[in-house]
Design a protein around this motif. Structure first.
Motif, short mmCIF file in Angstrom:
data_model
loop_
_atom_site.label_atom_id
_atom_site.label_comp_id
_atom_site.label_asym_id
_atom_site.label_seq_id
_atom_site.Cartn_x
_atom_site.Cartn_y
_atom_site.Cartn_z
N ARG A 1 -10.86 7.52 -0.33
CA ARG A 1 -10.32 6.99 1.06
C ARG A 1 -10.70 7.85 2.12
O ARG A 1 -10.94 7.22 3.24
CB ARG A 1 -8.49 6.92 0.72
CG ARG A 1 -8.16 5.95 -0.14
CD ARG A 1 -6.73 6.09 -0.49
NE ARG A 1 -6.47 7.25 -1.73
CZ ARG A 1 -4.93 7.17 -2.20
NH1 ARG A 1 -3.93 6.82 -1.64
NH2 ARG A 1 -5.00 8.43 -2.84
N SER B 1 -3.54 4.16 5.30
CA SER B 1 -3.60 3.47 3.93
C SER B 1 -4.98 2.88 3.92
O SER B 1 -5.59 2.38 4.80
CB SER B 1 -2.39 2.59 3.67
OG SER B 1 -2.49 1.63 4.37
N ALA C 1 0.87 -1.24 0.02
CA ALA C 1 -0.06 -0.03 -0.12
C ALA C 1 0.82 1.22 -0.01
O ALA C 1 1.96 1.28 0.28
CB ALA C 1 -0.83 -0.12 1.29
N THR C 2 0.24 2.42 -0.23
CA THR C 2 0.85 3.68 -0.01
C THR C 2 0.14 4.38 0.87
O THR C 2 -1.12 4.20 1.03
CB THR C 2 1.17 4.51 -1.43
OG1 THR C 2 -0.34 4.79 -1.86
CG2 THR C 2 1.70 3.83 -2.43
N ALA C 3 0.82 5.36 1.65
CA ALA C 3 0.03 6.05 2.62
C ALA C 3 0.04 7.47 2.63
O ALA C 3 0.78 8.08 1.91
CB ALA C 3 0.81 5.59 4.29
N GLN D 1 -6.98 -0.04 1.17
CA GLN D 1 -6.83 -0.93 0.07
C GLN D 1 -8.10 -1.95 -0.05
O GLN D 1 -8.64 -2.40 0.88
CB GLN D 1 -5.80 -2.06 0.32
CG GLN D 1 -4.21 -1.53 0.34
CD GLN D 1 -3.20 -2.43 0.59
OE1 GLN D 1 -3.16 -2.73 1.93
NE2 GLN D 1 -2.56 -2.89 -0.22
#
Length: 681
Positions: free
Chosen positions: A384, A262, A244-246, A264
């Motif tokens: 998100r 993050s 993942a990216t945060a 997903q």
């Protein structure tokens, strides 16, 4: 003719007329007419002339003319009686006045002559006398210096010796020092306090300087700078990289970014990650930087001021700044995509790419509850953030159910910004409502991490430092227990390792669990217990300082804006909160008014030193209390936050504190566990 006696009455020489001689004692009439019984062994001299009164007067007068140095030189080296020396000194049988005068002179000089019995003495040895005379001379010089200091202080000056240690003379004085004695004497004679006298004389520059310097002297006696010999942070560690990216959510002024998130998609499920900066990977127990962090225990925040727990280079090395792959301790919560219930949790030590550092002060106006509900806000992170908001609301609802009552709504936090030098800074005070979407997201995910990780440590019987609350009392210790105020079974501060030492300690324990290694601290580790007590003491002192400075700047703002009339709201009894400011005050004699009653006050006087305000009621307002006064925060008089503030609200409302701390500091406490159930389960 009547016979008179000179006798020793417990070290005081008296004379009277003998009325009767009983052998072992005498009946004596004193000049005052009072009669006394005098033992024969106490009688030193018999005489007929002059009268007792005249003898004492003339002897005292003559004694002053006897040169002590000469008397010491002619005195025998061995023990002697005063009459022996009198015959030697006067060269013949001394008169009663001569004998009494010499006796008085011997007795008045214990440095020269040691008393060996009634009327008997021994000359002091030469070396001893020399040392004693030097000490007397030093004392005389000190007394003269003290008096000069007193005279200068009373005349409007500040002696350099006093000005150089002004703060110490107030907070931790050497009461035997000349400087303190002079300051105390001058203050008493001028009918003021030492602190106010030092301020009036310019030895302490201003009330602001007093508040700051006294805090630093007590908490940073060796200065706030870090040593130049500390090691540099290591290169990036070889950790697995997260898929993942945060992104983080903080205030624009935050530099210690220690949490990120993050999201997903996993089919009908979602994986939400809480990622905490992991300095404990490099700052191990006993490390040189660990010793520094342990000595400070926490970062200190106050308007316009920050003293970090860690050196800047180490903060920069582990801060979750955008564009970097950062070492983190991650908590992943797998949730149901429809109900937002937590299904499983997992903890990992890894590296994760920080996509962006979002700043709530730039986004709050756009990211509102209604905009999220309708989907009307434009941001690359809209989807998100929307999902995290719904999840945070579910976590909040679950906690409220466990607490048995809802979170206080409508509370207000304040930020204080200073433009210019501290002595002349322009003060800007802004308000922010707690519970805004970004605030809610950060706070609830931090509470989730702290509670899950606390439960994991407890489940695995690994030592940790917990916060618990029962019957309204918050306590920190090494034994896991429920936190009723927040509504969780376990709570261990772990999500602010860059700014709180307890979090750094807990992170070491959690990393050991993730890596299946031996934990650095055993349950009975003495250092763990000393960390708890040391942290509580330091953290309390730092929070008190922050509150004090926020109060100071609130008063400065009133003066800056020339506010002579303000609105206030009754908190309880005679305690009022000034509307629009992080400021509470007492109004003695206030009638019994209901909590939440609005008043209009006339500001009579402000004392920037004592941080008090004198006011009187101008009128009672009919309007309802403003948002921010709730039933649960009685006495929580300084719900304030600097740009990166500490949780400064009272412990009785720690849940709300977590929201403020999470939002303003960028990271409340927490760490993760594998396989442990979430408090939402």
């Amino acid at each position: 003719m009547s016979e008179h006696l000179l006798f020793d009455d417990d070290g005081v020489f008296k004379a009277g007329t003998e009325l009767a001689n009983l052998g072992v004692s005498h009946q004596v009439e004193l000049p005052s007419g009072k009669r006394a019984k005098v033992k024969s062994s106490h009688v030193l001299l018999r005489f007929n002339q002059p009268s007792p009164t005249s003898l004492i007067e003339r002897a005292h007068s003559q004694a002053e003319s006897i040169d002590l140095d000469f008397l010491w030189e002619v005195a025998p080296q061995d023990e002697f009686g005063f009459m022996e020396l009198a015959r030697e000194y006067f060269g013949a049988a001394p008169s009663p006045v001569d004998a009494a005068a010499l006796l008085l002179r011997l007795h008045s000089a214990p440095i020269y002559f040691y008393r060996k019995g009634r009327g008997r003495y021994r000359a002091a040895p030469a070396e001893t006398l020399k040392a004693a005379l030097a000490a007397v001379e030093r004392k005389r010089g000190q007394e003269e210096l003290r008096q000069r200091f007193v005279d200068e202080l009373k005349a409007g000056g500040a002696p350099a010796a006093i000005a150089q240690q002004a703060i110490t003379l107030v907070i931790k004085p050497d009461r035997n020092s000349i400087e303190f004695k002079a300051l105390e004497q001058a203050s008493t004679e001028l009918q003021t306090t030492p602190l106010r006298l030092l301020l009036a004389r310019g030895a302490i520059a201003s009330p602001y300087q007093w508040h700051l310097d006294s805090f630093l002297a007590q908490n940073f006696p060796h200065g706030t700078a870090f040593g130049a010999d500390l090691p540099v942070p290591p290169e990036s560690s070889a950790l697995p990289v997260a898929s993942a990216t945060a992104f983080s959510i903080d205030d624009s002024a935050t530099t210690e970014i220690d949490d990120a998130f993050s999201v997903q998609a996993l089919g009908d499920r979602m994986r939400i990650g809480v990622h905490i900066a992991a300095p404990a990977i490099a700052i191990t127990r006993g490390h040189a930087v660990d010793a520094v962090a342990r000595s400070r225990m926490s970062t200190v925040y106050a308007p316009g001021l920050k003293y970090t727990m860690l050196p800047d280079a180490w903060i920069d090395a582990f801060s979750l700044n955008e564009g970097r792959d950062a070492a983190v301790l991650s908590l992943y919560a797998e949730i149901d995509g429809a109900s937002y219930e937590v299904l499983t949790t997992e903890s990992r030590v890894e590296r994760i790419h920080i996509e962006s550092n979002l700043r709530h002060d730039r986004l709050d106006a756009m990211i509102t509850d209604s905009n999220i509900e309708s989907g009307h806000f434009d941001s690359p992170f809209a989807e998100r953030l929307s999902l995290l908001w719904h999840f945070a609301r579910r976590l909040l609802a679950r906690r409220e159910q466990l607490r048995g009552r809802p979170e206080p709504a409508g509370r207000v936090d304040y930020s204080i910004e200073l433009d210019g030098s501290h002595e002349h800074a322009k003060v800007k005070i802004a308000q922010r409502r707690r519970g805004a979407p970004l605030d809610l997201i950060v706070a609830e995910l931090m509470i989730l991490a702290n509670s899950v990780w606390g439960g994991w440590l407890a489940q695995r019987r690994v030592a940790g430092i917990y916060r618990s609350q029962a019957l309204g009392r918050v306590k920190m210790g090494t034994v896991p227990a429920p936190h009723d105020g927040i509504g969780v079974e376990h709570y261990a501060w772990s999500t602010s390792p860059l700014r709180r030492y307890v979090d750094l300690v807990n992170q070491r324990q959690l990393i050991a669990c993730v890596l299946d290694a031996q934990a650095p601290y055993a349950p009975n580790d003495a250092e763990l217990f000393s960390t708890v007590s040391g942290f509580e003491s330091a953290y309390s002192a730092y929070a008190e300082f922050q509150q004090k400075m926020e109060r100071y700047w609130s008063f400065r703002w009133l003066q800056q804006e020339q506010q002579t009339r303000v609105d206030a709201t009754v908190i309880k009894g005679d305690v009022l909160r000034v509307d629009g400011l992080p400021l509470a005050t007492r109004l003695p004699g206030l009638p019994d008014l209901p909590r939440g009653q609005r008043l209009e006050l006339d500001v009579v006087a402000i004392d920037a030193l004592d941080l008090t305000m004198e006011a009187r009621v101008h009128r009672v307002l009919a309007a309802p209390a403003p948002a921010g006064i709730d039933e649960d925060d009685v006495g929580d008089e300084l719900i304030t936050a600097s740009p990166e503030g500490l949780d400064t609200a009272t412990e009785a409302v720690e849940t709300a504190d977590e929201h403020a701390a999470a939002f303003n500091a960028g990271s409340p406490p927490g760490i993760a566990e594998e396989g442990a159930s979430s408090p939402s389960n």
